[in-house]
Write a protein that holds these residues in place. Structure first.
Motif, PDB file in Angstrom:
ATOM      1  N   PRO A  61       0.839  -1.195   0.000  1.00 38.18           N
ATOM      2  CA  PRO A  61       0.000   0.000   0.000  1.00 38.18           C
ATOM      3  C   PRO A  61       0.874   1.245   0.000  1.00 38.18           C
ATOM      4  O   PRO A  61       2.023   1.219   0.435  1.00 38.18           O
ATOM      5  N   SER A  62       0.319   2.312  -0.511  1.00 36.76           N
ATOM      6  CA  SER A  62       1.006   3.593  -0.522  1.00 36.76           C
ATOM      7  C   SER A  62      -0.055   4.668  -0.401  1.00 36.76           C
ATOM      8  O   SER A  62      -1.113   4.569  -1.026  1.00 36.76           O
ATOM      9  N   THR A  93      -4.894  -1.240   2.519  1.00 35.30           N
ATOM     10  CA  THR A  93      -4.255  -0.892   3.784  1.00 35.30           C
ATOM     11  C   THR A  93      -5.327  -0.626   4.836  1.00 35.30           C
ATOM     12  O   THR A  93      -6.448  -0.234   4.514  1.00 35.30           O
ATOM     13  N   ASN A  94      -4.964  -0.862   6.079  1.00 33.66           N
ATOM     14  CA  ASN A  94      -5.891  -0.686   7.200  1.00 33.66           C
ATOM     15  C   ASN A  94      -5.362   0.374   8.156  1.00 33.66           C
ATOM     16  O   ASN A  94      -4.212   0.782   8.075  1.00 33.66           O
ATOM     17  N   ASN A  95      -6.226   0.749   9.082  1.00 35.54           N
ATOM     18  CA  ASN A  95      -5.867   1.664  10.162  1.00 35.54           C
ATOM     19  C   ASN A  95      -5.331   2.993   9.625  1.00 35.54           C
ATOM     20  O   ASN A  95      -4.334   3.519  10.118  1.00 35.54           O
ATOM     21  N   TRP A 126      -8.754  12.258  12.183  1.00 28.41           N
ATOM     22  CA  TRP A 126      -9.773  11.395  11.586  1.00 28.41           C
ATOM     23  C   TRP A 126      -9.253   9.962  11.592  1.00 28.41           C
ATOM     24  O   TRP A 126      -8.062   9.731  11.395  1.00 28.41           O
ATOM     25  N   SER A 127     -10.159   9.006  11.761  1.00 30.90           N
ATOM     26  CA  SER A 127      -9.839   7.597  11.590  1.00 30.90           C
ATOM     27  C   SER A 127     -10.600   7.117  10.363  1.00 30.90           C
ATOM     28  O   SER A 127     -11.818   6.932  10.405  1.00 30.90           O
ATOM     29  N   VAL A 128      -9.880   6.943   9.253  1.00 32.59           N
ATOM     30  CA  VAL A 128     -10.501   6.556   7.987  1.00 32.59           C
ATOM     31  C   VAL A 128     -10.735   5.050   7.944  1.00 32.59           C
ATOM     32  O   VAL A 128     -11.711   4.573   7.400  1.00 32.59           O
ATOM     33  N   GLY A 129      -9.793   4.272   8.510  1.00 30.30           N
ATOM     34  CA  GLY A 129      -9.944   2.822   8.531  1.00 30.30           C
ATOM     35  C   GLY A 129      -9.306   2.159   7.333  1.00 30.30           C
ATOM     36  O   GLY A 129      -8.118   2.285   7.101  1.00 30.30           O
ATOM     37  N   ALA A 157      -0.795  11.652   6.987  1.00 34.51           N
ATOM     38  CA  ALA A 157      -1.569  10.417   6.857  1.00 34.51           C
ATOM     39  C   ALA A 157      -0.669   9.262   7.250  1.00 34.51           C
ATOM     40  O   ALA A 157       0.520   9.251   6.929  1.00 34.51           O
ATOM     41  N   SER A 158      -1.217   8.288   7.971  1.00 28.96           N
ATOM     42  CA  SER A 158      -0.443   7.101   8.338  1.00 28.96           C
ATOM     43  C   SER A 158      -1.350   5.883   8.283  1.00 28.96           C
ATOM     44  O   SER A 158      -2.571   5.993   8.396  1.00 28.96           O
ATOM     45  N   ALA A 159      -0.729   4.722   8.077  1.00 23.34           N
ATOM     46  CA  ALA A 159      -1.453   3.456   8.030  1.00 23.34           C
ATOM     47  C   ALA A 159      -0.546   2.376   8.589  1.00 23.34           C
ATOM     48  O   ALA A 159       0.607   2.641   8.949  1.00 23.34           O
ATOM     49  N   GLU A 160      -1.056   1.147   8.637  1.00 25.23           N
ATOM     50  CA  GLU A 160      -0.248   0.065   9.171  1.00 25.23           C
ATOM     51  C   GLU A 160       0.949  -0.213   8.264  1.00 25.23           C
ATOM     52  O   GLU A 160       0.983   0.215   7.111  1.00 25.23           O
TER      53      GLU A 160
END
Length: 193
Positions: A61-62, A93-95, A126-129, A157-160
């Motif tokens: 993911p990116s 991607t999650n989280n 925000w939590s986009v999920g 922005a950040s994700a797992e």
């Protein structure tokens, strides 16, 4: 690709008889997306040497993020900001979490899609999920310009798996001109004509 045993993995095979073959498993961790080329070299006594290559396409993911808002706002007026987040990678991607750091020249009014103000950090979160590949989410934020000056807005922005992205925009706040009119009556009484 990163070998689990440092930069290079070396495995001692031992003696191979004529016509004999052995299967050896190599363990690597994918640390970046895209095409990765793995080069293998086998050596033996008497200068025997053979090489082989394998290409692995690592999907990852990116995140890409942009922020749009006014470049100029007058004090006391509302300023609307739009954040666009896209998973531009080839894997879901999650989280996914978004943070907009509010500069000192603005006060928070409201945010859509569950955006909340953290008063300790001065940020809207925000939590986009979950985001599928090529999926985009748009978030909106309403602020009020309160102080004169030029202020930078930083959006993260950040994700797992350590996926991150950031964007910035600048807004200048100016004061509006205000006029005051006063009429003074200096000579009394006044003659006709």
């Amino acid at each position: 690709l990163e070998a689990t045993r440092g930069d290079r993995s070396q495995i001692a095979i031992g003696t191979l008889n004529p016509g004999e073959s052995r299967t050896v498993r190599l363990s690597f961790t994918a640390i970046a997306g895209g095409e990765q080329t793995l080069a293998i070299e086998a050596t033996a006594d008497s200068g025997l040497n053979q090489t082989a290559e394998a290409t692995v396409n690592v999907i990852a993911p990116s995140l890409a993020i942009t922020v749009e808002g006014p470049s100029l706002r007058y004090a006391g007026r509302d300023a609307r900001y739009t954040l666009n987040i896209t998973n531009d990678g080839k894997a879901a991607t999650n989280n996914v979490r978004i943070t907009h750091r509010i500069p000192k020249g603005f006060t928070f009014l409201k945010a859509d899609k569950g955006g909340t103000l953290d008063t300790n950090t001065g940020s809207v979160n925000w939590s986009v999920g979950h985001l599928e590949p090529a999926q985009s989410v748009q978030l909106k934020l309403l602020l009020q310009a309160t102080e004169l000056g030029q202020f930078e807005h930083h959006v993260f922005a950040s994700a797992e798996h350590g996926v991150t992205a950031k964007a910035d925009t600048t807004t200048k706040i100016e004061g509006s001109a205000s006029l005051f009119l006063e009429i003074q009556d200096l000579d009394d009484p006044v003659e006709v004509g």
